[in-house]
Motif scaffolding. Structure first.
Motif, PDB file in Angstrom:
ATOM      1  N   VAL B 197       0.820  -1.223   0.000  1.00 25.68           N
ATOM      2  CA  VAL B 197       0.000   0.000   0.000  1.00 25.68           C
ATOM      3  C   VAL B 197       0.857   1.278   0.000  1.00 25.68           C
ATOM      4  O   VAL B 197       0.608   2.173  -0.806  1.00 25.68           O
ATOM      5  N   PRO B 198       1.881   1.402   0.862  1.00 22.05           N
ATOM      6  CA  PRO B 198       2.646   2.660   0.845  1.00 22.05           C
ATOM      7  C   PRO B 198       3.410   2.881  -0.458  1.00 22.05           C
ATOM      8  O   PRO B 198       3.621   4.010  -0.861  1.00 22.05           O
ATOM      9  N   ASN B 199       3.835   1.803  -1.108  1.00 28.66           N
ATOM     10  CA  ASN B 199       4.667   1.976  -2.295  1.00 28.66           C
ATOM     11  C   ASN B 199       3.868   2.062  -3.583  1.00 28.66           C
ATOM     12  O   ASN B 199       4.272   2.740  -4.517  1.00 28.66           O
ATOM     13  N   ILE B 200       2.780   1.314  -3.654  1.00 27.52           N
ATOM     14  CA  ILE B 200       2.035   1.273  -4.918  1.00 27.52           C
ATOM     15  C   ILE B 200       0.832   2.201  -4.866  1.00 27.52           C
ATOM     16  O   ILE B 200       0.437   2.768  -5.870  1.00 27.52           O
ATOM     17  N   GLY B 201       0.274   2.357  -3.698  1.00 27.73           N
ATOM     18  CA  GLY B 201      -0.898   3.223  -3.596  1.00 27.73           C
ATOM     19  C   GLY B 201      -2.148   2.407  -3.343  1.00 27.73           C
ATOM     20  O   GLY B 201      -2.267   1.260  -3.770  1.00 27.73           O
TER      21      GLY B 201
END
Lengths: 166, 366
Positions: B197-201
């Protein structure tokens, strides 16, 4: 680097690729999707439950506030009613007093008027009787006079003396 | 602890041989380590040398699959750990430094390049002291053998499949994880919430979860099992890390949106000459990123094993009352460190893959 290329095993690369992609596809179908869906569903459920609890809490607060408000209103109404009742009572009493006073005055006045009129009537009757008596006396005197002059005069004097006494 | 004991028991036989024999101990240890790091065509648990000087191997043979003008399949027991010549359909094959070469009936290996006088050509396994610049000139058939590492990859795959399927099927019965799922579910959630979630969105991560989870658990489990007494190191093979990095590269490339390619070929916000200079650099960068993934995982695991085994090897070099406890303590400490590295490398590989996917799908902010 040369050693790395020398060591590179095409067979191992091939098998790793095949096995890994196979594993990826199998796990995606049989593991990751069901697990992630279940976790997500549960998280959603937890979130919903928390939201519902929060809403219930708010509702509860509202209800408490409402009941308090109602209580306050009721109290205020009661106070107002009591006050009104007191006022009404007072006004009734004072009105009654006034009315009683007025009635009393009226009765007294009527009584006085009655007394006055009775008195007048009595006086008038007395006067009339006095006049009658006077007339009768005068008649008798005149009758006597007519018979005996001296006696008539004497009677008139006596009568007049009597009247003066009255 | 078992791991250390296993290696020691395997090596002590060698050490005995060294005491009586004529070999250089340091070279012996180095060879043992090199050999341990390599893949093999047999599933050997350990090997030792008898008093008669005969090599004994404990384990079982695996199928050898070659493509040499047609498919050739035979058992690796025919190769006799590089001491024999396998004859299949009139062709002869032998093992030399864990590679299969086509030879004649006597198993001769011909060399090109410089040899020094120590080179033992006739005995292809074990005692070879071939200098670096001598290469066998025999034909190398395409080798698709089910090697030890392939077996291990398949076993880990099977283990993962059974484990995670049981976790998944449990959710059908209850909402809460049970058994092994209590350990695995937080890890799955960790990969989702801390890596994907934090890296891809938030909106695009779902597509990549399967790959990220698979690669995370695969690398971690296989690294951990590499530390067990079985000692099968898979991730220290460049071929394995290359395959993983290649998948990351393909996923990144195929999920790249307009914005991603624009940033590579025509970097916005810089002058035109810079755009022209940046384009090849950025393009190269798309290859370097997965390349660094491949090298990082390979190098970390290899280095860990080399250092660990070298420290264990010190025991046989010192041969005094201080050396063994010291080596033991160091090896113990380093084993603990390696446990951390096993998880850390899995995390880093997954994290960076997610980062690259995130770059590929990032929307234009300018």
């Amino acid at each position: 680097m040369e050693k790395l290329i020398e060591q590179f095993s095409l067979g191992l690369f091939f098998w790793q690729l095949v096995l890994f992609v196979g594993l990826l596809l199998l796990l995606r179908k049989f593991a990751w999707k069901p697990i992630l869906n279940a976790v997500e569903k549960r998280e959603e459920g937890i979130q919903n439950a928390l939201d519902a609890a929060e809403a219930a809490k708010k509702e509860m607060q509202n209800v408490t506030a409402d009941s308090e408000k109602l209580l306050k209103e009721a109290r205020a109404e009661r106070d107002a009613l009591l006050k009104e009742a007191r006022e009404i009572k007072e006004s009734i009493i004072s009105e009654a007093k006034e009315q009683a006073n007025a009635e009393g005055d009226k009765i007294i006045k009527q009584a006085q008027a009655a007394i006055e009129s009775e008195k007048k009537a009595a006086v008038a009757e007395i006067k009339a009787q006095v006049a009658n008596l006077s007339l009768e006396i005068a008649e008798k005197v005149i009758k006597e006079e007519l018979s005996n002059k001296d006696k008539q005069l004497k009677l008139v004097d006596d009568m007049l003396g009597d009247i003066k006494l009255n | 602890m078992f791991f250390i004991a296993g290696i020691v028991s395997a090596q002590s036989h060698e050490a005995e041989e060294v005491k009586t024999g004529a070999h250089d101990l340091k070279t012996e240890i180095k060879e043992y380590i090199d050999h341990h790091l390599l893949d093999s065509h047999d599933f050997n648990l350990y090997s030792y040398t008898t008093d008669e000087g005969e090599h004994k191997y404990v384990g079982f043979p695996l199928p050898v699959i070659l493509w040499d003008n047609g498919l050739k399949v035979f058992s690796s027991s025919k190769l006799k750990h590089g001491e024999g010549v396998a004859e299949v359909d009139g062709n002869y094959y032998t093992l030399y430094h864990n590679k299969i070469y086509k030879t004649d009936a006597e198993g001769t290996i011909e060399f090109e390049g410089h040899l020094n006088e120590e080179t033992h050509v006739e005995d292809a396994f074990g005692e070879n002291l071939v200098v670096e610049d001598a290469h066998p000139s025999n034909v190398k058939p395409l080798d698709f053998s089910i090697t030890k590492n392939v077996v291990f990859i398949a076993l880990v795959g099977l283990l993962m499949f059974l484990m995670f399927r049981s976790v998944a099927s449990n959710y059908k019965k209850s909402n809460l994880p049970k058994g092994v799922g209590r350990v695995l579910e937080p890890l799955v959630v960790f990969v989702r919430d801390e890596i994907a979630v934090p890296n891809i969105g938030e909106h695009k991560y779902k597509k990549y979860m399967s790959y990220l989870l698979t690669v995370f658990f695969f690398v971690w489990i296989i690294n951990l099992l590499g530390l067990t007494p079985l000692g099968v190191n898979v991730t220290n093979n460049i071929a394995v890390t290359f395959a993983l990095a290649l998948i990351t590269y393909f996923i990144t490339t195929f999920s790249g949106n307009k914005n991603y390619w624009k940033h590579i070929f025509w970097m916005p916000g810089v002058p035109v000459p810079m755009k022209i200079i940046l384009a090849p650099i950025e393009l190269l960068g798309t290859f370097i990123k997965p390349f660094s993934l491949m090298i990082r995982l390979y190098a970390n695991i290899t280095a860990g094993h080399v250092v660990l085994m070298s420290i264990i090897g010190l025991m046989f070099i010192f041969k005094n009352w201080i050396g063994s406890p010291l080596s033991f303590a160091l090896a113990f400490a380093l084993s603990l460190l390696e446990l951390l590295v096993a998880a850390l490398q899995a995390y880093i590989f997954t994290m960076l893959s997610a980062l690259y996917f995130g770059m590929a799908v990032e929307e234009d902010h300018h």
